[in-house]
Design a protein around this motif. Structure first.
Motif, short mmCIF file in Angstrom:
data_model
loop_
_atom_site.label_atom_id
_atom_site.label_comp_id
_atom_site.label_asym_id
_atom_site.label_seq_id
_atom_site.Cartn_x
_atom_site.Cartn_y
_atom_site.Cartn_z
N CYS A 1 12.19 6.14 -4.24
CA CYS A 1 11.32 6.95 -3.40
C CYS A 1 12.20 7.67 -2.39
O CYS A 1 12.80 7.05 -1.50
CB CYS A 1 10.30 6.07 -2.68
SG CYS A 1 9.16 7.01 -1.62
N LYS A 2 12.30 8.98 -2.55
CA LYS A 2 13.19 9.77 -1.70
C LYS A 2 12.62 9.92 -0.29
O LYS A 2 11.43 9.72 -0.05
CB LYS A 2 13.40 11.15 -2.32
CG LYS A 2 14.12 11.09 -3.64
CD LYS A 2 14.30 12.47 -4.22
CE LYS A 2 15.01 12.36 -5.57
NZ LYS A 2 15.20 13.67 -6.18
N ASP B 1 2.17 10.15 -8.98
CA ASP B 1 2.43 9.87 -10.39
C ASP B 1 2.54 8.36 -10.59
O ASP B 1 3.37 7.71 -9.94
CB ASP B 1 3.74 10.53 -10.85
CG ASP B 1 3.67 12.05 -10.82
OD1 ASP B 1 2.58 12.60 -11.12
OD2 ASP B 1 4.69 12.68 -10.50
N GLU B 2 1.70 7.81 -11.48
CA GLU B 2 1.73 6.37 -11.73
C GLU B 2 2.56 6.04 -12.96
O GLU B 2 2.60 6.81 -13.92
CB GLU B 2 0.30 5.84 -11.92
CG GLU B 2 -0.50 5.86 -10.64
CD GLU B 2 -1.82 5.15 -10.77
OE1 GLU B 2 -2.35 5.01 -11.89
OE2 GLU B 2 -2.35 4.71 -9.72
N GLY C 1 0.79 -1.23 0.00
CA GLY C 1 0.00 0.00 0.00
C GLY C 1 0.82 1.28 0.00
O GLY C 1 2.03 1.28 0.28
N TYR C 2 0.14 2.36 -0.30
CA TYR C 2 0.73 3.70 -0.38
C TYR C 2 1.21 4.11 1.02
O TYR C 2 0.44 4.07 1.99
CB TYR C 2 -0.34 4.65 -0.90
CG TYR C 2 0.15 5.98 -1.39
CD1 TYR C 2 0.97 6.08 -2.50
CD2 TYR C 2 -0.25 7.15 -0.76
CE1 TYR C 2 1.39 7.31 -2.98
CE2 TYR C 2 0.15 8.40 -1.23
CZ TYR C 2 0.97 8.47 -2.34
OH TYR C 2 1.38 9.69 -2.81
N HIS D 1 4.92 6.27 -1.76
CA HIS D 1 4.86 5.37 -2.91
C HIS D 1 4.10 4.09 -2.59
O HIS D 1 3.81 3.80 -1.43
CB HIS D 1 6.26 5.06 -3.46
CG HIS D 1 7.07 4.16 -2.59
ND1 HIS D 1 7.96 3.25 -3.09
CD2 HIS D 1 7.15 4.02 -1.24
CE1 HIS D 1 8.54 2.59 -2.11
NE2 HIS D 1 8.07 3.05 -0.98
N SER D 2 3.76 3.37 -3.66
CA SER D 2 3.16 2.04 -3.54
C SER D 2 3.58 1.24 -4.76
O SER D 2 4.09 1.80 -5.74
CB SER D 2 1.63 2.12 -3.47
OG SER D 2 1.10 2.65 -4.67
N ILE D 3 3.36 -0.08 -4.70
CA ILE D 3 3.70 -0.95 -5.82
C ILE D 3 2.66 -2.06 -5.88
O ILE D 3 2.25 -2.59 -4.84
CB ILE D 3 5.14 -1.50 -5.71
CG1 ILE D 3 5.52 -2.30 -6.96
CG2 ILE D 3 5.35 -2.27 -4.42
CD1 ILE D 3 7.01 -2.60 -7.06
N GLU D 4 2.23 -2.40 -7.11
CA GLU D 4 1.22 -3.43 -7.32
C GLU D 4 1.64 -4.32 -8.47
O GLU D 4 2.14 -3.84 -9.49
CB GLU D 4 -0.12 -2.77 -7.65
CG GLU D 4 -1.23 -3.74 -7.90
CD GLU D 4 -2.56 -3.05 -8.20
OE1 GLU D 4 -3.54 -3.78 -8.40
OE2 GLU D 4 -2.60 -1.80 -8.22
#
Length: 108
Positions: A83-84, A71-72, A46-47, A89-92
């Motif tokens: 990701c600074k 931004d996706e 998740g974000y 961020h998230s990832i799927e």
């Protein structure tokens, strides 16, 4: 190598498997994650925000939809994202197979 199974990580979907190829203390406590992450089809992390550290993904296999501060983008093998510190961020996994990537979380 220590393997973790993390269900619904950061309010994501499914269970993420993380293979820690080096522990934090073995890396002079320069970071908190040095691993290979594996997200099953339809799974996600998740974000979330990084405070006091930053994260790098390097995609080894599969297709990922990442959200980097709103931004996706779609990432595939050979792509990376950073990701600074202070960022979100998230990832799927949007592919047909497991998503596999190097994940590094290093302290600022």
């Amino acid at each position: 190598m220590r393997t973790e199974f993390l269900p619904n990580l950061k309010d994501g979907k499914e269970t993420v498997r993380v293979i820690n190829f080096i522990e934090s203390e073995e890396a002079d406590n320069k970071g908190r994650l040095f691993g290979i992450s594996i997200i099953p089809v339809g799974g996600s992390i998740g974000y979330h925000q990084h405070v006091g550290d930053f994260e790098i993904y390097y995609i080894l296999k599969g297709r990922a939809l990442v959200n980097d501060n709103g931004d996706e983008a779609v990432l595939e093998a050979g792509d990376m994202m950073h990701c600074k510190e202070g960022g979100y961020h998230s990832i799927e996994n949007i592919g047909d197979n497991d998503l596999k990537y190097v994940a590094l979380i290093l302290y600022t």
